[in-house]
Design an enzyme around this catalytic site. Sequence first.
Site, PDB file in Angstrom:
ATOM      1  N   TYR A   1     -12.749  -1.723  -3.269  1.00 36.88           N
ATOM      2  CA  TYR A   1     -13.230  -1.791  -1.890  1.00 36.88           C
ATOM      3  C   TYR A   1     -14.754  -1.657  -1.782  1.00 36.88           C
ATOM      4  CZ  TYR A   1      -8.453  -1.750  -0.127  1.00 36.88           C
ATOM      5  OH  TYR A   1      -7.145  -2.094   0.166  1.00 36.88           O
TER       6      TYR A   1
ATOM      7  N   ASN B   1      -1.984   0.108   6.770  1.00 39.19           N
ATOM      8  CA  ASN B   1      -1.477  -1.160   7.295  1.00 39.19           C
ATOM      9  C   ASN B   1      -0.575  -1.928   6.327  1.00 39.19           C
ATOM     10  OD1 ASN B   1      -3.466  -2.032   5.600  1.00 39.19           O
ATOM     11  ND2 ASN B   1      -4.579  -3.250   7.104  1.00 39.19           N
TER      12      ASN B   1
ATOM     13  N   GLU C   1      -9.972 -10.487  -7.181  1.00 35.90           N
ATOM     14  CA  GLU C   1      -8.988  -9.405  -7.034  1.00 35.90           C
ATOM     15  C   GLU C   1      -7.829  -9.558  -8.021  1.00 35.90           C
ATOM     16  OE1 GLU C   1      -9.959  -8.818  -2.264  1.00 35.90           O
ATOM     17  OE2 GLU C   1      -7.946  -9.450  -2.878  1.00 35.90           O
TER      18      GLU C   1
ATOM     19  N   HIS D   1      -2.085  -5.520   1.633  1.00 36.09           N
ATOM     20  CA  HIS D   1      -3.388  -6.180   1.515  1.00 36.09           C
ATOM     21  C   HIS D   1      -3.156  -7.657   1.226  1.00 36.09           C
ATOM     22  CE1 HIS D   1      -7.494  -7.014   0.197  1.00 36.09           C
ATOM     23  NE2 HIS D   1      -6.952  -7.671  -0.817  1.00 36.09           N
TER      24      HIS D   1
ATOM     25  N   LYS E   1       0.820  -1.214   0.000  1.00 35.99           N
ATOM     26  CA  LYS E   1       0.000   0.000   0.000  1.00 35.99           C
ATOM     27  C   LYS E   1       0.859   1.272   0.000  1.00 35.99           C
ATOM     28  CE  LYS E   1      -3.844  -2.325   2.325  1.00 35.99           C
ATOM     29  NZ  LYS E   1      -4.920  -2.210   3.329  1.00 35.99           N
TER      30      LYS E   1
HETATM   31  P1  CMP Z   1      -7.398  -4.564   3.782  1.00 36.27           P
HETATM   32  O1  CMP Z   1      -7.152  -5.908   4.373  1.00 36.27           O
HETATM   33  O2  CMP Z   1      -6.668  -4.159   2.566  1.00 36.27           O
HETATM   34  O3  CMP Z   1      -8.960  -4.440   3.426  1.00 36.27           O
HETATM   35  C1  CMP Z   1      -9.794  -3.450   3.899  1.00 36.27           C
HETATM   36  C2  CMP Z   1      -9.032  -2.291   4.450  1.00 36.27           C
HETATM   37  O4  CMP Z   1      -9.830  -1.361   5.123  1.00 36.27           O
HETATM   38  C3  CMP Z   1      -8.063  -2.790   5.507  1.00 36.27           C
HETATM   39  O5  CMP Z   1      -7.037  -3.503   4.908  1.00 36.27           O
HETATM   40  C4  CMP Z   1      -7.687  -1.482   6.171  1.00 36.27           C
HETATM   41  O6  CMP Z   1      -6.735  -0.765   5.398  1.00 36.27           O
HETATM   42  C5  CMP Z   1      -9.019  -0.759   6.130  1.00 36.27           C
HETATM   43  N1  CMP Z   1      -9.738  -0.879   7.398  1.00 36.27           N
HETATM   44  C6  CMP Z   1     -10.310  -1.972   7.924  1.00 36.27           C
HETATM   45  N2  CMP Z   1     -10.889  -1.700   9.098  1.00 36.27           N
HETATM   46  C7  CMP Z   1     -10.703  -0.372   9.315  1.00 36.27           C
HETATM   47  C8  CMP Z   1     -11.070   0.519  10.354  1.00 36.27           C
HETATM   48  N3  CMP Z   1     -11.763   0.102  11.415  1.00 36.27           N
HETATM   49  N4  CMP Z   1     -10.681   1.806  10.246  1.00 36.27           N
HETATM   50  C9  CMP Z   1      -9.989   2.225   9.178  1.00 36.27           C
HETATM   51  N5  CMP Z   1      -9.609   1.426   8.150  1.00 36.27           N
HETATM   52  C10 CMP Z   1      -9.951   0.140   8.226  1.00 36.27           C
END
Ligand code: CMP
Length: 139
Positions: free
Chosen positions: A51, A114, A128, A117, A11
């Site tokens: 998303y 984070n 995906e 993904h 990311k």
């Molecule tokens: P990812 O696993 O890529 O898929 C969904 C994404 O949404 C996740 O990683 C985070 O980057 C984001 N995400 C999930 N939960 C939250 C949350 N509670 N607050 C903000 N971002 C979130």
Amino acid sequence: MAGNITLTMIKPDAVQKGVIGNILQMITDAGFQIRAMKYYQMTTEQAQQFYAVHKERPFYNDLVSFMTSGPIVAAILEKENAVSDFRKLIGATNPAEAEEGTIRKKFAENIERNAVHGSDSDDNAQIEASFHFSQLERF
Ligand code: CMP
């Protein structure tokens, strides 16, 4: 039977930090083979589509802004039990809960930024993978 591919994105936060190489090293060290890879910046429309399952969540707009804030590395990874093994390698969505030695523990900043993904099911891995890559881009 468990599927053999998963889709990852490094990311914008991790790209910005300059840790693409570190993350790819961890991925290949864990036994994943790279079947497709691309470095590009998603458009707002692309991120909204990727998303779409989170459309009703309060973090959706921020997530789309973040994911389009800079380039990403998207890749199809192959390994037995790819989805579950990759989710173990990356650690919990919230890096505060991620285990030591996981990619998110090392490189993620918070639950949104984070670092990586990973697909959450075999069906989503296929969807995906097709989202980012045509058949001609897979090896
Ligand atoms: P990812 O696993 O890529 O898929 C969904 C994404 O949404 C996740 O990683 C985070 O980057 C984001 N995400 C999930 N939960 C939250 C949350 N509670 N607050 C903000 N971002 C979130």
